[in-house]
Design a protein around this motif. Structure first.
Motif, PDB file in Angstrom:
ATOM      1  N   VAL A 299       0.836  -1.207   0.000  1.00 20.39           N
ATOM      2  CA  VAL A 299       0.000   0.000   0.000  1.00 20.39           C
ATOM      3  C   VAL A 299       0.869   1.254   0.000  1.00 20.39           C
ATOM      4  CG1 VAL A 299      -1.645   1.362   1.346  1.00 20.39           C
ATOM      5  CG2 VAL A 299      -1.989  -1.106   1.089  1.00 20.39           C
ATOM      6  N   ILE A 300       1.868   1.274   0.882  1.00 20.43           N
ATOM      7  CA  ILE A 300       2.754   2.441   0.957  1.00 20.43           C
ATOM      8  C   ILE A 300       3.516   2.617  -0.358  1.00 20.43           C
ATOM      9  CG2 ILE A 300       4.766   3.420   2.117  1.00 20.43           C
ATOM     10  CD1 ILE A 300       3.841   1.938   4.663  1.00 20.43           C
ATOM     11  N   GLY A 301       4.004   1.507  -0.917  1.00 22.85           N
ATOM     12  CA  GLY A 301       4.722   1.574  -2.188  1.00 22.85           C
ATOM     13  C   GLY A 301       3.858   2.133  -3.304  1.00 22.85           C
ATOM     14  N   VAL A 305       4.853   5.537  -5.427  1.00 22.03           N
ATOM     15  CA  VAL A 305       5.035   5.517  -6.888  1.00 22.03           C
ATOM     16  C   VAL A 305       3.990   6.387  -7.576  1.00 22.03           C
ATOM     17  CG1 VAL A 305       5.066   4.073  -8.956  1.00 22.03           C
ATOM     18  CG2 VAL A 305       6.109   3.235  -6.843  1.00 22.03           C
ATOM     19  N   ALA A 306       2.749   6.333  -7.087  1.00 21.12           N
ATOM     20  CA  ALA A 306       1.698   7.183  -7.667  1.00 21.12           C
ATOM     21  C   ALA A 306       2.058   8.658  -7.504  1.00 21.12           C
ATOM     22  CB  ALA A 306       0.360   6.881  -6.999  1.00 21.12           C
ATOM     23  N   MET A 309       4.680   9.709  -9.970  1.00 23.03           N
ATOM     24  CA  MET A 309       4.182   9.857 -11.333  1.00 23.03           C
ATOM     25  C   MET A 309       3.372  11.137 -11.522  1.00 23.03           C
ATOM     26  SD  MET A 309       2.967   5.961 -12.234  1.00 23.03           S
ATOM     27  CE  MET A 309       2.404   6.480 -13.866  1.00 23.03           C
ATOM     28  N   LEU A 310       2.681  11.550 -10.462  1.00 20.56           N
ATOM     29  CA  LEU A 310       1.733  12.655 -10.600  1.00 20.56           C
ATOM     30  C   LEU A 310       2.300  14.032 -10.249  1.00 20.56           C
ATOM     31  CD1 LEU A 310      -1.411  10.881  -9.079  1.00 20.56           C
ATOM     32  CD2 LEU A 310      -0.917  11.301 -11.497  1.00 20.56           C
ATOM     33  N   LEU A 311       3.272  14.092  -9.347  1.00 21.08           N
ATOM     34  CA  LEU A 311       3.791  15.383  -8.907  1.00 21.08           C
ATOM     35  C   LEU A 311       4.676  16.028  -9.979  1.00 21.08           C
ATOM     36  CD1 LEU A 311       4.634  14.614  -5.170  1.00 21.08           C
ATOM     37  CD2 LEU A 311       2.749  15.996  -6.059  1.00 21.08           C
ATOM     38  N   ASP A 312       4.743  17.352  -9.951  1.00 18.78           N
ATOM     39  CA  ASP A 312       5.534  18.114 -10.910  1.00 18.78           C
ATOM     40  C   ASP A 312       7.028  17.969 -10.608  1.00 18.78           C
ATOM     41  OD1 ASP A 312       6.680  19.919 -12.602  1.00 18.78           O
ATOM     42  OD2 ASP A 312       5.453  21.639 -11.976  1.00 18.78           O
ATOM     43  N   PRO A 313       7.826  17.478 -11.571  1.00 17.53           N
ATOM     44  CA  PRO A 313       9.270  17.324 -11.344  1.00 17.53           C
ATOM     45  C   PRO A 313       9.975  18.635 -11.025  1.00 17.53           C
ATOM     46  CG  PRO A 313       8.572  16.079 -13.274  1.00 17.53           C
ATOM     47  CD  PRO A 313       7.415  16.952 -12.877  1.00 17.53           C
ATOM     48  N   SER A 400       6.532   5.205 -17.405  1.00 18.03           N
ATOM     49  CA  SER A 400       6.881   3.778 -17.366  1.00 18.03           C
ATOM     50  C   SER A 400       6.612   3.149 -16.003  1.00 18.03           C
ATOM     51  CB  SER A 400       8.356   3.586 -17.730  1.00 18.03           C
ATOM     52  OG  SER A 400       9.206   3.980 -16.670  1.00 18.03           O
ATOM     53  N   TYR A 401       6.447   3.971 -14.984  1.00 18.30           N
ATOM     54  CA  TYR A 401       6.188   3.426 -13.646  1.00 18.30           C
ATOM     55  C   TYR A 401       4.770   2.870 -13.515  1.00 18.30           C
ATOM     56  CZ  TYR A 401      10.720   4.713 -11.841  1.00 18.30           C
ATOM     57  OH  TYR A 401      12.084   4.752 -11.623  1.00 18.30           O
TER      58      TYR A 401
END
Length: 429
Positions: A299-301, A305-306, A309-313, A400-401
């Motif tokens: 769940v934590i993983g 990862v989500a 993928m979603l946050l602004d780099p 890709s994640y």
């Protein structure tokens, strides 16, 4: 302390030492990829063929090695594994004495042979540690202890590579000889120690009972699903830092100067956090069930990862990273990278949890089950290829994640539902 307890303690120590050798030899293949790339002037994917050879060897050797364990026992299989490992590293060492393309081929052959050894050692170590602890929570705890030493040796390889090969760009195989000599010495010492160690063996399998012969590990649903979980888990464990490092090296960092070095230190920190996670898992293993532990980290993983993928780099954070001989320091990295590094805490305890759940209740089929398990470790060479293929298709490293998200979702399913033994009517004694 009774004679039996002293014997078991020595056997446990030997198994944990072998657990460390698995990581030492396997993780050496990663920096060697950069050495091969620069020495032979090959493409990135060809440089990683050493890692691929290591993992594909599991697919070839997994089931035969499991049958070897079932027929000849733990001690014989452990000795054979150490001898094969010595041979594999020896062939890799010989490659450093050769010139031209033949050296590249000989090195890959050595990596493939070494992969056989790693597979055989895994087949011995995992069920043996679980057995010596009596299975259940204690079995999970001892597997986490072994995993901690595994991570420690993996981190040591990264540290020692930095000592012996200060400039990867100009490195050659022969510069890594000190690490190969260390591996050869440890294999030789392990062989002698195992000879004089009393390792408890399972009772020989009866061949006259036809009713029992109709069953096997694959007769258990929770084992079949667990074998798939191991395939996915190893791919997730390897894929997260693999693509992370490539992303940081190829535009993920806002600064260009030193990007390669920063990317490497960030990836190394992921593996170091796996050590921290396994030490924590070992401390909690006797109190927390493998099912609860696997559920929590899945769940934590997924959340980490989500978020990556979603946050602004463009959002950056200061991350404490491991810099080898320089110790720890702070690096400014995208928040996405920091979240992916933290996944090391989650993946660290998954192996022991999955193995413990998958072999629970298998009884006399445990040794053969371990061989099937090891064959599917090849996921560590296949899933990262799939993830990199997604990078090529999408042109976006973070997209890709999705492969990792799918993998973690399956692991969560296994922890909650798939790990339940619904075949308790099958005789296992």
């Amino acid at each position: 302390m009774s004679t039996e307890k002293r014997s078991n303690l020595l056997a446990i120590i030997v198994m944990i030492l072998l657990f460390g050798m698995i990581s030492f030899v396997t993780n050496l293949a990663s920096p060697m990829g950069d050495v091969l790339k620069n020495q032979f002037g090959v493409a990135n994917w060809m440089g990683t063929l050493g890692v691929f050879a290591n993992f594909i060897a599991y697919a070839v050797m997994g089931i035969p090695a499991g049958n070897l364990l079932q027929k000849h026992g733990y001690k014989f299989t452990a000795l054979a594994a150490v001898a094969v490992g010595f041979t594999g590293v020896g062939v890799q060492t010989i490659a450093g004495l050769l010139n031209g393309d033949i050296a590249f081929g000989v090195y890959l052959l050595g990596a493939f042979i070494a992969g056989f050894s790693m597979c055989m050692l895994n087949i011995v170590v995992n069920p043996m540690l679980n057995k010596l602890a009596g299975g259940g929570n204690r079995g999970n705890q001892l597997l986490q202890v072994g995993g901690s030493f595994n991570s420690l040796m993996g981190t040591a390889v990264i540290f020692l590579t930095g000592v012996f090969v200060p400039s990867i760009a100009n490195a050659e195989i022969k510069q890594v000889f000190p690490l190969m000599f260390i591996a050869l010495a440890i294999f030789a010492l392990a062989f002698v120690v195992i000879i004089f160690t009393n390792i408890p063996e399972s009772k020989p399998e009866a061949t006259t009972n036809q009713k029992k012969e109709q069953y096997g590990p694959m007769s258990f649903r929770h084992f079949v699903l667990g074998a798939v979980a191991i395939f996915i888990y190893v791919g997730v464990e390897v894929g997260i830092p693999n693509v992370l490092q490539k992303w940081l090296q190829n535009g993920g960092l806002s600064v260009e100067t030193g990007a390669e070095g920063i990317a490497a230190t960030v990836a190394a920190t992921y593996w170091l956090l796996m050590l921290v996670g396994r030490l924590t898992g070992a401390a909690l293993g006797a109190k927390v069930s493998a099912k609860s532990m696997l559920t929590a980290v899945s769940v934590i993983g997924l959340g980490l990862v989500a978020g990556a993928m979603l946050l602004d780099p463009a959002i950056s954070v200061n991350l404490p990273v491991f810099k080898g001989t320089e110790g720890f320091g702070m690096e400014n990295v995208p928040i996405n990278a920091a979240l992916l590094v933290l996944c090391g805490l989650c993946t660290s305890v998954m192996w022991g949890g999955i193995f413990n759940l998958a072999v629970e209740g298998l009884g006399r089929y445990t040794e053969k089950a371990s061989g099937i398990f090891m064959a599917l470790v090849c996921g560590g060479g296949i899933l990262p290829l799939l993830q990199n293929y997604v990078v090529d298709l999408s042109g976006n490293y973070l997209v890709s994640y999705l492969v990792i998200v799918a993998g973690l979702a399956y692991l969560l399913f296994y922890a909650l539902i798939g790990s339940k033994n619904v075949n308790k009517d099958i005789p296992t004694e």
